[in-house]
Design a protein around this motif. Structure first.
Motif, mmCIF file in Angstrom:
data_model
loop_
_atom_site.group_PDB
_atom_site.id
_atom_site.type_symbol
_atom_site.label_atom_id
_atom_site.label_comp_id
_atom_site.label_asym_id
_atom_site.label_seq_id
_atom_site.Cartn_x
_atom_site.Cartn_y
_atom_site.Cartn_z
ATOM 1 N N VAL A 1 16.598 13.869 -4.093
ATOM 2 C CA VAL A 1 15.242 13.436 -4.450
ATOM 3 C C VAL A 1 14.970 12.041 -3.901
ATOM 4 N N PHE A 2 15.976 11.177 -4.034
ATOM 5 C CA PHE A 2 15.849 9.803 -3.519
ATOM 6 C C PHE A 2 15.577 9.821 -2.016
ATOM 7 N N ILE A 3 16.344 10.627 -1.289
ATOM 8 C CA ILE A 3 16.184 10.687 0.173
ATOM 9 C C ILE A 3 14.816 11.224 0.557
ATOM 10 N N GLU B 1 9.711 10.183 3.112
ATOM 11 C CA GLU B 1 8.248 10.297 3.152
ATOM 12 C C GLU B 1 7.592 8.943 3.380
ATOM 13 N N SER B 2 8.077 7.894 2.698
ATOM 14 C CA SER B 2 7.505 6.559 2.903
ATOM 15 C C SER B 2 7.804 6.047 4.314
ATOM 16 N N LEU C 1 11.732 -0.284 2.825
ATOM 17 C CA LEU C 1 11.749 -1.180 1.659
ATOM 18 C C LEU C 1 10.678 -0.799 0.643
ATOM 19 N N ALA C 2 9.486 -0.417 1.147
ATOM 20 C CA ALA C 2 8.403 -0.037 0.236
ATOM 21 C C ALA C 2 8.717 1.244 -0.509
ATOM 22 N N GLY C 3 9.553 2.099 0.059
ATOM 23 C CA GLY C 3 9.862 3.372 -0.599
ATOM 24 C C GLY C 3 11.054 3.328 -1.525
ATOM 25 N N GLY D 1 0.819 -1.208 0.000
ATOM 26 C CA GLY D 1 0.000 0.000 0.000
ATOM 27 C C GLY D 1 0.852 1.257 0.000
ATOM 28 N N ILE D 2 1.916 1.266 0.803
ATOM 29 C CA ILE D 2 2.810 2.431 0.827
ATOM 30 C C ILE D 2 3.487 2.615 -0.523
ATOM 31 N N MET D 3 3.968 1.533 -1.111
ATOM 32 C CA MET D 3 4.620 1.627 -2.414
ATOM 33 C C MET D 3 3.651 2.163 -3.459
#
Length: 455
Positions: A374-376, A381-382, A434-436, A345-347
């Motif tokens: 941008v990656f960070i 946020e996730s 992991l999801a982010g 769901g987060i992804m």
């Protein structure tokens, strides 16, 4: 990019899409709460089972019972005499690795009565005075019978609190504690004098519940709480072991042999066989050696006939360990699936968020933002979503466990542990990271020119 600024931006993004963020966190909340509740339930089961194991004598205790003959000795079945006092004396003299030996004669279908009231003990046992130490009993009122009582086969008994409650009245019903020491009851029609009463046996959690209920009643009535020793607390029953001990009646071994076992013998001679022999080993680390020594002694007294078997508490301890391990594994898999769903769901929501913010990301890159920043930002946020979901999940788990307490047996009441809460919260953070990863990589790889042209 400053990590703190990324966290602030993450919170703002969540606040801007409250309903969507709550739905996203729902999987993490359920995963964390189910993991904590599962751990609490298993912890309660483990504690209740271990308390019961200690209550019946611990790992040091071994039961010797009659067993089926091996196939190679069936032709000698008529020579098998079973467990007798000869075995007891032989073990005392020839098994130095044994700390104590206690014989037991048990009688089934026993009826205790007094003034028209009847009760049926689960355990009616003729034994020696050392049964107190062997079976972890404690006499609270009166005394245990002694060697002189046994030698004279006196009609005396020591009873559990449940026997007292059913024949004389429980403290919860009469309002005060009845101590029946000195009273006479009938056991299978034979008059027996009560010389002692065991203390009430209950799990630690049952004791706390009972004391809390007594304190509440005393507060409402402005009375001093009584030392109730009655039956169950009313919130589930105690475990089998504690109920067994509360419904036990002990009498001297010779009294059982002469008064109650005479009818089961031949030619008016009492049946000499014992129901079992309890022994306690000196050192649990030498359990196998002790069992072999005990077996050698019994094989000698039984003239080579192996009509006996050993029951060790170690077998029960292994079963407890296996059951707890399986319960943890099953609950862990269920909780892991919930966290996996939450991570998906987060992804999904982060990918949707990136699609909505393509032009924003393009502008940031055009004014100098690096792929790493941008990656960070996306990864933070996730992680923030997972962090909030984990915190809410810990709160929900408290409510969830309170519900389990209402439906679980009091002896196995769920117990929340700090370790389980920390582990569940850590898993939620790892799930968020992991999801982010994939959405963060995808955002970092956006071409600024194409991003600025995105409509």
């Amino acid at each position: 990019m400053n990590v703190w600024n990324a966290i602030v931006i993450g919170f703002k993004e969540i606040w801007a899409h409250k309903f969507r963020s709550v739905l996203t966190m729902l999987g993490i909340i359920l995963g964390v709460s189910s993991l904590v509740a599962m751990a609490a339930l298993v912890k309660g089961m483990e504690r209740g089972l271990k308390e019961a194991l200690v209550a019946i004598g611990g790992l040091e205790k071994i039961r010797i019972e009659e067993g089926d003959l091996p196939a190679s000795q069936l032709y000698r079945a008529d020579q098998a005499v079973g467990i007798t006092m000869q075995d007891v004396y032989a073990l005392q003299q020839s098994a130095p690795l044994l700390l104590d030996v206690e014989p037991e004669m048990r009688l089934r279908n026993c009826v205790c009565s007094r003034r028209g009231k009847n009760c049926y003990p689960w355990m009616f046992v003729g034994t020696w005075p050392n049964a107190l130490q062997m079976n972890e009993f404690e006499v609270e009122h009166g005394r245990m019978f002694n060697d002189m009582d046994d030698a004279a086969a006196r009609n005396v008994c020591v009873i559990g609190t449940q026997i007292r409650d059913e024949l004389f009245g429980s403290p919860d019903k009469v309002g005060y504690e009845i101590i029946p020491v000195g009273e006479t009851i009938l056991i299978n029609g034979l008059s027996m004098t009560i010389i002692g009463m065991f203390k009430r046996y209950e799990s630690e959690q049952e004791r706390k519940v009972r004391e809390n209920e007594q304190a509440q009643i005393a507060k409402q009535t402005n009375a001093v709480p009584s030392r109730s020793r009655g039956g169950n607390t009313g919130r589930g029953s105690s475990s089998f072991v504690f109920r067994l001990k509360n419904t036990t009646v002990y009498i001297p071994l010779n009294t059982m042999w002469l008064r109650f076992r005479a009818s089961s013998g031949t030619n008016n001679i009492p049946d000499p066989r014992l129901s079992l022999i309890n022994v306690k080993v000196r050192d649990v680390e030498q359990l196998e050696t002790t069992l072999q020594q005990t077996r050698n002694v019994l094989m000698h007294t039984h003239r080579g006939i192996e009509d006996f078997t050993f029951r060790t508490q170690e077998e029960w301890a292994e079963q407890i360990t296996t059951s707890i391990r399986n319960a943890r594994l099953s609950g862990g898999i269920i909780a892991a699936i919930s966290l996996l769903v939450g991570g998906i769901g987060i992804m999904n929501i982060m990918l949707a968020s990136i699609t909505e913010r393509v032009r924003e990301i393009g502008i940031r890159k055009a004014v100098g933002a690096t792929n790493g920043s941008v990656f960070i930002q996306i990864l933070v946020e996730s992680s923030v979503i997972a962090l909030l979901g984990g915190l809410v999940g810990l709160v929900v788990s408290q409510w969830f466990v309170n519900i389990l307490v209402l439906v679980s047996p009091t002896a196995n009441t769920p117990v929340i542990s700090i370790d389980a809460m920390v582990m569940a919260f850590a898993f939620s953070i790892v799930t968020g990271v992991l999801a982010g990863l994939w959405p963060a990589i995808k955002a970092a790889r956006l071409d600024p020119i194409k991003a600025l042209r995105y409509d």
